[in-house]
Design an enzyme around this catalytic site. Structure first.
Site, PDB file in Angstrom:
ATOM      1  N   SER A 168     -64.595 -16.601 135.582  1.00 21.37           N
ATOM      2  CA  SER A 168     -64.766 -18.062 135.558  1.00 21.37           C
ATOM      3  C   SER A 168     -65.193 -18.499 134.164  1.00 21.37           C
ATOM      4  CB  SER A 168     -65.786 -18.476 136.613  1.00 21.37           C
ATOM      5  OG  SER A 168     -65.382 -18.048 137.894  1.00 21.37           O
ATOM      6  N   GLY A 170     -64.532 -21.072 132.287  1.00 25.04           N
ATOM      7  CA  GLY A 170     -64.958 -22.462 132.077  1.00 25.04           C
ATOM      8  C   GLY A 170     -66.440 -22.644 132.350  1.00 25.04           C
ATOM      9  N   ASP A 171     -66.915 -22.037 133.430  1.00 25.91           N
ATOM     10  CA  ASP A 171     -68.335 -22.152 133.771  1.00 25.91           C
ATOM     11  C   ASP A 171     -69.223 -21.467 132.737  1.00 25.91           C
ATOM     12  OD1 ASP A 171     -68.586 -23.395 136.586  1.00 25.91           O
ATOM     13  OD2 ASP A 171     -66.990 -21.930 136.854  1.00 25.91           O
ATOM     14  N   THR A 172     -68.836 -20.256 132.340  1.00 26.05           N
ATOM     15  CA  THR A 172     -69.700 -19.528 131.417  1.00 26.05           C
ATOM     16  C   THR A 172     -69.674 -20.131 130.011  1.00 26.05           C
ATOM     17  OG1 THR A 172     -67.919 -17.899 131.142  1.00 26.05           O
ATOM     18  CG2 THR A 172     -69.659 -17.369 132.697  1.00 26.05           C
ATOM     19  N   ALA A 175     -72.034 -23.071 130.267  1.00 29.55           N
ATOM     20  CA  ALA A 175     -73.409 -22.573 130.298  1.00 29.55           C
ATOM     21  C   ALA A 175     -73.853 -22.099 128.918  1.00 29.55           C
ATOM     22  CB  ALA A 175     -73.518 -21.431 131.302  1.00 29.55           C
TER      23      ALA A 175
END
Length: 399
Positions: A168, A170-172, A175
């Site tokens: 994932s 995009g999430d990391t 973050a």
């Protein structure tokens, strides 16, 4: 278990992590790895859905993303829980949240109000589209951010629909930029005494790593397309097939390509006008890759690897997790460590990163095995609750 020699560069900072799944919790993991005390708020009951994520019969992804955190339960959907969260936040330096924009405001935890109560507070907000703009109230996951930010369109084979990475990203990315923002805000707070809000959007985090994609279109009208395993015009740089598996070679520099030609016992390639220059190799990329692949197919990975090392050519095996755990360089660098987890016993995982020479990051505590595992510790030490208060709050459904 991996234990740093001290408590890390962010020792003494308290983080309250609200949110679930990936973006917010990964930001909390990064800060926790660097020494911050991270108090994670989970909903009573099942807790963060991330506890059920991962592959294999037993899900262990939680053990990585929740390491170095203390878990408390708090029902943020009721006024009593919201007030409890406000009390915890009042003791913190940093708040992380990745709810849909407007959620904190609806829960009477608006950042503007929190900053009035504590002007030094730093609030990192992660969402699909950001806190304002016409799309801000839409639901957004990492994959949607990858699509809108341009990533998905350029990933995959040219004759197939857009693909995705197996993680994932995009999430990391969101973050990681959120963590970067927190660190910059801490530096500014040290100078001014003032906290602030950091607004990170999934699609904008992806956009940041898209290199010249926008500028190329603006200046030349070029729209980057899917190109499979190559970057068009950058050759040779690809994964090639050996007798026993794939092998990556990057020789897209004139001097390095000459060394590759020598390693292949094909010095004529480096003299050929079609391949002697960067531009020439880019134009004949497919033909050159076919020549190299025909050569690698006659050798094992070990044989090709030895030749690449001998001729100082950037190259390497395409690693799986099994390869990583057996590799001597990973061991020497302690890139993978074994952690005594509460939920799954001794478990190998990636170590804290980056490396610090004086204040090393590390894994000081395993992920909490159950939601609210640290209710007594946190609510007792931070807010002064006794056992009767804890029992009453739990019975009332607040924690």
């Amino acid at each position: 278990m991996s234990k740093p020699s001290n408590t890390g560069a962010l020792e003494g900072l308290r983080v309250v992590e609200m949110g679930q799944l990936l973006a917010g919790p990964f930001c909390g993991q990064l800060l926790g790895d660097m020494g911050a005390e991270v108090i994670k708020i989970e909903p009573p009951g099942a807790g963060d859905p991330m506890r059920e994520w991962g592959r294999g019969e037993e899900k262990v992804q939680w053990e990585v993303i929740a390491r170095n955190k203390k878990s408390v339960t708090c029902n943020l959907r009721v006024p009593e829980g919201q007030e409890l969260a406000r009390k915890l936040i009042a003791t913190a330096d940093i708040v992380i949240e990745n709810f849909k924009p407007g959620t904190l405001e609806r829960w009477d935890l608006a950042p503007d109000d929190l900053l009035k109560e504590d002007p030094r507070l730093i609030i990192a907000r992660m969402s699909g589209y950001g806190q304002d703009g016409p799309y801000s109230d839409r639901a957004g996951f990492g994959g949607i951010g990858e699509a809108m930010g341009g990533w998905r369109y350029v990933v995959g084979e040219p004759d197939r629909p857009p693909a995705r990475m197996g993680i994932s990203i995009g999430d990391t990315l969101c973050a990681s930029y959120g963590c970067m923002g927190v660190l910059a805000a801490l530096h500014n707070r040290n100078k001014t005494g003032e906290g602030q809000v950091i607004d990170t959007a999934l699609y904008e985090a992806v956009l940041q790593v898209m290199e010249g994609l926008v500028a190329e279109y603006d200046y030349s009208g070029v729209i980057r397309e899917r190109s499979g395993s190559i970057l068009p015009g950058i050759a040779p740089s690809n994964v090639y097939t050996c007798k026993d598996g794939p092998f990556m070679i990057g020789a897209n520099n004139d001097a390095i390509f000459k060394r590759l030609a020598a390693a292949m016992d094909r010095p004529d390639l480096a003299e050929d006008p079609d391949y002697a220059t960067h531009v020439g190799r880019g134009k004949k990329q497919l033909e050159l890759d076919a020549i190299i692949n025909e050569w690698t197919a006659q050798h094992t990975i070990e044989e090709v690897d030895a030749l690449m090392i001998e001729h100082s050519i950037p190259a390497g095996r395409v690693y799986t997790a099994e390869d990583m755990m057996e590799d001597p360089h990973f061991r020497a660098r302690k890139a993978i460590v074994e952690v005594d987890t509460d939920g799954h016993g001794p478990l190998k995982m990636q170590n804290a990163f980056p490396r610090f020479s004086k204040t090393p990051s590390g894994i000081r505590r395993p992920a909490p095995a159950t939601p609210g595992q640290h209710n007594a510790e946190v609510y007792g030490e931070v807010l002064g609750w006794d056992t009767e208060t804890l029992a009453a709050k739990s019975e009332a459904g607040i924690i």
